[in-house]
Scaffold this motif. Structure first.
Motif, PDB file in Angstrom:
ATOM      1  N   VAL C  72      43.959  71.529  80.734  1.00  0.00           N
ATOM      2  CA  VAL C  72      43.948  70.267  79.999  1.00  0.00           C
ATOM      3  C   VAL C  72      42.776  69.402  80.446  1.00  0.00           C
ATOM      4  O   VAL C  72      42.095  68.779  79.638  1.00  0.00           O
ATOM      5  CB  VAL C  72      45.281  69.518  80.184  1.00  0.00           C
ATOM      6  N   ALA C  89      42.796  68.709  72.528  1.00  0.00           N
ATOM      7  CA  ALA C  89      43.228  67.500  73.211  1.00  0.00           C
ATOM      8  C   ALA C  89      42.059  66.661  73.686  1.00  0.00           C
ATOM      9  O   ALA C  89      42.191  65.465  73.885  1.00  0.00           O
ATOM     10  CB  ALA C  89      44.119  67.875  74.386  1.00  0.00           C
ATOM     11  N   SER C  90      40.892  67.278  73.886  1.00  0.00           N
ATOM     12  CA  SER C  90      39.786  66.491  74.418  1.00  0.00           C
ATOM     13  C   SER C  90      38.869  65.976  73.316  1.00  0.00           C
ATOM     14  O   SER C  90      37.787  65.472  73.627  1.00  0.00           O
ATOM     15  CB  SER C  90      39.009  67.305  75.444  1.00  0.00           C
ATOM     16  N   GLY C 260      51.164  59.131  77.092  1.00  0.00           N
ATOM     17  CA  GLY C 260      51.192  60.589  77.224  1.00  0.00           C
ATOM     18  C   GLY C 260      52.571  61.090  77.613  1.00  0.00           C
ATOM     19  O   GLY C 260      53.071  62.070  77.067  1.00  0.00           O
ATOM     20  N   ALA C 271      49.120  67.246  72.915  1.00  0.00           N
ATOM     21  CA  ALA C 271      48.300  66.328  73.689  1.00  0.00           C
ATOM     22  C   ALA C 271      47.277  65.581  72.837  1.00  0.00           C
ATOM     23  O   ALA C 271      46.895  64.472  73.185  1.00  0.00           O
ATOM     24  CB  ALA C 271      47.584  67.096  74.800  1.00  0.00           C
ATOM     25  N   ALA C 272      46.811  66.161  71.729  1.00  0.00           N
ATOM     26  CA  ALA C 272      45.732  65.526  70.976  1.00  0.00           C
ATOM     27  C   ALA C 272      46.144  64.157  70.410  1.00  0.00           C
ATOM     28  O   ALA C 272      45.425  63.173  70.594  1.00  0.00           O
ATOM     29  CB  ALA C 272      45.242  66.454  69.876  1.00  0.00           C
ATOM     30  N   ALA C 275      46.202  61.525  73.127  1.00  0.00           N
ATOM     31  CA  ALA C 275      44.876  61.063  73.531  1.00  0.00           C
ATOM     32  C   ALA C 275      44.349  60.028  72.546  1.00  0.00           C
ATOM     33  O   ALA C 275      43.789  59.000  72.941  1.00  0.00           O
ATOM     34  CB  ALA C 275      43.919  62.245  73.624  1.00  0.00           C
ATOM     35  N   GLU C 304      41.389  60.559  78.302  1.00  0.00           N
ATOM     36  CA  GLU C 304      41.789  61.581  79.272  1.00  0.00           C
ATOM     37  C   GLU C 304      43.159  61.274  79.882  1.00  0.00           C
ATOM     38  O   GLU C 304      43.943  62.180  80.167  1.00  0.00           O
ATOM     39  CB  GLU C 304      40.732  61.699  80.372  1.00  0.00           C
ATOM     40  N   ASN C 307      45.761  62.487  77.323  1.00  0.00           N
ATOM     41  CA  ASN C 307      46.068  63.914  77.198  1.00  0.00           C
ATOM     42  C   ASN C 307      46.607  64.528  78.479  1.00  0.00           C
ATOM     43  O   ASN C 307      47.399  65.456  78.429  1.00  0.00           O
ATOM     44  CB  ASN C 307      44.920  64.702  76.544  1.00  0.00           C
TER      45      ASN C 307
END
Lengths: 326, 162, 516
Positions: C72, C89-90, C260, C271-272, C275, C304, C307
């Motif tokens: 992650v 996610a990033s 999160g 996770a996306a 974020a 960050e 996520n």
């Protein structure tokens, strides 16, 4: 031994230099096993465990390839159209090879496009309801479905999934007349389908025992039917046969290896002997048992017959109930 | 915001695209079953809402331009000059050939050639370093993806890597 | 066995040197896999799983958890350095991370990404240990109607990433939503925009769209004008994060961690979205709001934190209920079951030592992430020094390999190029890419949950107001829309006053895109 590796090196050099493949012993390069579902799913884990067991038998490695999409259709179509040289085979599954072809007219492949070398794994199907629900037996569920079909919801991992046809087949066998009226709730995956029953979003689900095992052990879901002939360990529910529905024994999940229809005999023969060895592997057997599956290797002829029979059964059911996707 | 003229053309383009979706692409591209429980459940329901929304956004974008003051120049759009267009077209051709070549010579050698062509297309100051990278990187990536991550990078019979 | 005994035994399990060794190994594998575009945390965990079968249960589980956590964080490295999000996610991290790298402050962005990730990870792990039961039962209240309202609210964050023009942001989002409808219909299984192509049946590959939209337009821009970034600017790549900057972002990091945790505990979100929600909340509350999207280090921190806050929380449904919250935890459940362990409420009684060992290992993993991640960014930071004439073609080749690796499909590589061309057109026309990505992620969730709700209610719309959670999100959505409308009107009034000087946007956008 030395001679063999020398010959192999020679063969490799020959293919590297000329486009015409030399007729050396199969396999002379890595064999690709396409998994038509995502990493971590039942098919994926089964194929990976098999590949580990196969690993010791061939000097060439097995490369596992996930090609996900459209309920297994994307990966299956890729293999159906692949070159028939035996270097691309498919981990075929109940969803991609009997349910999908029975339900979808516009599928980019047919059963005849494949050459089955062996079905090696059978998964029992279990129907379950939430442990908090009033439904204790199949009869309760059927009574409810007869009373108000639309109020009963079964979850699945999508249109054309084994979960959908399993629920429909069970209801049909138990005499529910308007199976189409019962609400089908398609979700993103098999895990979500089981979770939805626990949450109360859906009334019941029929799926592989492995997907339900953890819910049942934690007392979150209550199994009400298993489709195998023998009672299933860990699932305190009557078998279909004991309730007088032997026809439901056709309803099982399976995994097998299939190549494109023009796969050469030499490769098919090699695969048959590989599979025969792999099903004796202790680690493999143990892993599959933990996942709730039965290892039962069928010969190519038996596999084809088995798959065709299931396909016929599902086709008839789809026709009777009007479930075909337009 | 760009100049009024460009923004106008953009909004007109969006409106036309939205209408095309509504009247051509959705009826042709979305199959709807003959019997449905509710119109809200139709496979075409959601795409239609989006197409209508897109058309509306295009219209609003046009209206916003009409209300904009003339002096408000906003962002400057640097027009593309001849050599830039030539390079961009060259890159599009490069990308198409790269994509097609994967099936014939495999991903590794297609990448080597595409990288090398890119170096010449953009006139790299040091060609030797560029070409060395063009040869080394695709092979290194192959080694990683194929041998470590177990991804079956497509190869042809031409200069097959182990 | 008393609780203290179990904790003691758990400690004993983790205190073996192998435990720490496997955690370090796992985090390292994860960071590297996450940093390679196309290799996601899920893939890395799936590839590692077979190796854990022969290990002791606790070692295997710690190894997999390490891979997951590292993966992650790892995604943020290429997101910042080459505008290629390693994992979906990033993608929120690229919005501010890449502009910072262009300004020569890649080092600062990477530092911030690491600290935010580790803090969020720790918060997430503590939430898991302290509130697992409570959060899990809350998360299970989420059926399709609740999901629908939550996703609807999440879509309002599009306004926060639209840049100068809200309308263009909406256009971008609608295009993303439309592209997400390609594939087989969920409810009826019929074709949508497939036009007979078997490759399109499964829909467009997510990573292919993502990389096409972010990385390929940069290559186009370089091809148009192949110029190196000023040498002096590049030397700044080794600037570190100052403590003041860190302190200013701390509030956003903590907020992002909690967002999160909550979204991570709900099965099926991922996770996306966390974020993006965290990013948009940080922007809304920051005094530097105008600088977001142009290289604001707080934006990197928020994305960050969001996520990584998910990472520990996805284990909540797994450990508290035995229910996998996402694909990764579904694979990890396999590692439990192969050893005859049954995750769920009963495991606290039957194998409490292992549960507490996992808890201790998780807290330890946050620290290990700080060390391994620190070493990784020290190594990867040099990518910022690679001259652009080598870097950009390398990104091109890397994108092709990475996109292929996701689903072993050459077709996806074509999708990436096609979306890349569209993305470059959008860049030229100043249509922001971020709303497109958010919409592409959330679109299917929105539509599917809408239709699933209607299936449940047999067509009645009443289901969308069936309980307090739906009311809560409806009011949040209305509030957000009201705020957006007020701000848009305010902005247009201000612009009317400052008409001839309408240049700040021009300055900043040309400032952040030296390649043009």
């Amino acid at each position: 031994m030395k001679l063999k590796s020398l010959a192999m090196a020679f063969g490799l050099a020959a293919t590297a230099l000329s486009a015409a493949p030399a007729l050396a012993e199969y396999p002379e390069r890595p064999v690709q096993i396409v998994i038509p579902y995502g990493p971590g799913g039942a098919t994926d884990l089964s194929a990976r465990a098999l590949a580990t067991a196969l690993g010791s038998q061939s000097e060439q490695p097995f490369v596992l390839v996930n090609r996900t999409g459209a309920g297994g259709a994307t990966g299956s179509a890729a293999v159906a159209n692949a070159e028939g040289d035996g270097y691309t085979v498919l981990a075929a599954r109940v969803g991609s090879h009997t349910v999908n072809p029975a339900m979808k007219a516009n599928l980019p492949y047919k059963l005849e496009d494949f050459r089955f070398v062996g079905v090696y794994e059978i998964n029992p199907v279990v129907c379950a309801v939430s442990a908090n629900s009033d439904i204790e037996t199949m009869d309760d569920l059927v009574a409810m479905a007869k009373d108000d079909p639309a109020a009963v919801r079964y979850s699945s991992s999508g249109v054309g999934s084994m979960l959908q046809i399993a629920a429909a087949m069970v209801l049909d066998s138990f005499g529910v007349e308007n199976v189409r009226e019962v609400t089908h709730l398609p979700l993103a995956g098999g895990g979500e389908a089981a979770l939805a029953v626990y949450q109360g979003t859906a009334t019941f689900v029929c799926t592989n025992s492995s997907a339900l095992a953890s819910f049942v052990k934690n007392g979150q879901l209550r199994p009400i039917l298993v489709t195998t002939a023998e009672p299933l360990e860990g699932f305190d529910a009557p078998t279909a046969a004991s309730l007088g529905h032997e026809d439901l024994e056709a309803l099982v999940g399976w995994t097998g290896i299939a190549g494109p229809d023009d796969m050469p005999d030499e490769a098919a023969e090699q695969w048959r002997s590989w599979l025969a060895e792999a099903v004796k592997d202790e680690t493999f057997l143990n892993f599959m048992k933990q996942a709730g599956s039965k290892i039962d290797l069928m010969s190519p002829e038996e596999s084809l017959e088995f798959v065709n029979n299931q396909y016929q059964t599902f086709s008839r059911l789809v026709e009777d109930l009007g479930l075909r996707v337009e | 915001m760009l100049s009024r003229r460009i923004e106008f053309v953009l909004s007109a383009f969006i409106v036309v695209f939205g209408l095309l979706l509504c009247f051509v692409a959705i009826p042709l591209g979305v199959d709807t079953p003959s019997s449905m429980r509710s119109i809200l459940l139709s496979p075409a329901f959601w795409p239609t809402i989006l197409a209508v929304g897109l058309t509306a956004a295009g219209v609003l974008l046009g209206i916003a331009q009409l209300r904009r003051k003339r002096e408000d120049v906003g962002d400057v759009f640097e027009p593309l000059v001849g050599s830039e267009i030539l390079r961009l077209v060259g890159f599009v051709v490069l990308a198409v050939i790269y994509f097609e070549a994967i099936a014939f010579i495999g991903m590794v050698w297609a990448s080597v050639l595409a990288f090398a062509a890119f170096v010449f297309l953009t006139g790299a100051p040091n060609k030797i370093i560029g070409l060395a990278a063009a040869l080394i990187l695709p092979i290194l990536l192959f080694a990683f993806f194929y041998h470590v991550a177990g991804v079956n990078i497509p190869q042809s019979d031409v200069l097959r890597l182990p | 066995m008393t609780l203290m005994d179990q904790i003691g035994m758990g400690f004993g399990l983790v205190a073996q040197w192998q435990s720490v060794g496997y955690l370090v190994l796992g985090v390292t594998i994860g960071v590297i896999a996450g940093a390679i575009p196309g290799m996601s945390a899920v893939m890395a965990v799936a590839l590692t799983l077979p190796f854990t079968f022969s290990l002791q249960p606790i070692f295997g589980i710690l190894l997999l958890l390490g891979v997951y956590k590292g993966g992650v964080f790892g995604g943020s490295i290429p997101a910042i350095l080459i505008k290629t999000p390693g994992t979906p996610a990033s993608s929120a991290t690229t919005i501010d991370g890449y502009p910072l790298a262009e300004k020569g402050q890649a080092g600062k962005a990477l530092d911030m990404a690491l600290y935010a990730s580790c803090i969020a990870d720790l918060v997430s792990n503590l939430a898991l240990i302290l509130f697992a039961g409570w959060l899990a039962s809350f998360a299970l209240q989420f059926g399709p109607p609740e999901f629908f309202t939550l996703i609807l609210f999440s879509l309002t964050i599009i306004a926060g990433v639209s840049g100068d023009s809200l309308l263009k942001g909406c256009v971008s989002a609608i295009l993303g939503l439309l592209l997400a409808t390609v594939g087989l219909d969920l409810v009826y299984g019929t074709d949508r925009f497939i036009f007979g192509s078997a490759n399109l049946m499964g829909g467009l590959n997510f990573i292919a769209v993502l990389i096409g939209l972010f990385a390929i337009p940069e290559i186009f821009a370089y091809v148009r004008n192949p110029k190196e970034i000023d040498g002096d600017v590049r030397k700044l790549g080794h600037v570190h994060l100052s403590f003041t900057e860190f302190r200013h972002s701390l509030k956003s990091i903590i907020r992002g961690s909690f967002i999160g945790v909550i979204l991570g505990a709900i099965p099926g979100i991922g996770a996306a979205p966390a974020a993006f929600v965290s990013y948009s909340e940080a922007r809304r509350n920051s005094p530097n709001r105008a600088n977001f999207g142009k290289g604001e280090v707080e934006g990197v921190a928020a994305a960050e934190a969001g996520n990584n806050g998910v990472a520990g929380a996805t284990l909540i449904p797994l450990l508290a209920l035995g229910v996998p919250g996402d694909v990764t935890t579904a694979i990890i459940i396999g590692a439990f079951m192969i050893h005859g362990l049954q995750p769920g409420p009963m495991m606290f009684a039957t194998n409490g030592d292992i549960i507490y060992a996992i808890f201790i290992g998780l807290v330890l993993s946050s620290v290990i992430l700080l060390l391994v991640g620190g070493a990784a960014i020290r190594g990867f930071r040099y990518i910022a020094d690679v001259p652009r004439y080598v870097l950009l073609p390398s990104v091109l080749v890397l994108s092709v390999y990475g996109v292929f690796a996701v689903n072993n499909s050459v077709f996806d590589v074509g999708v990436m190029f096609a979306i890349g061309a569209i993305g470059y057109g959008m860049l030229l026309l100043r249509i922001p890419a971020a709303p497109f990505v958010i919409a592409f992620i959330l679109g299917p969730l929105l539509e599917n949950n809408f239709r699933q709700s209607l299936l449940m209610s047999q067509g009645s719309l009443d289901i969308f107001v069936r309980g307090p959670i739906t009311w809560f999100f409806w009011s949040l959505t209305l509030l957000a829309v009201a705020v957006i409308i007020r701000q848009t009107l305010q902005a247009s009034r201000e612009r009317a006053v400052l008409t001839p000087l309408g240049t700040p946007s021009a300055m900043s956008s040309s400032g952040t895109r030296p390649a043009e």
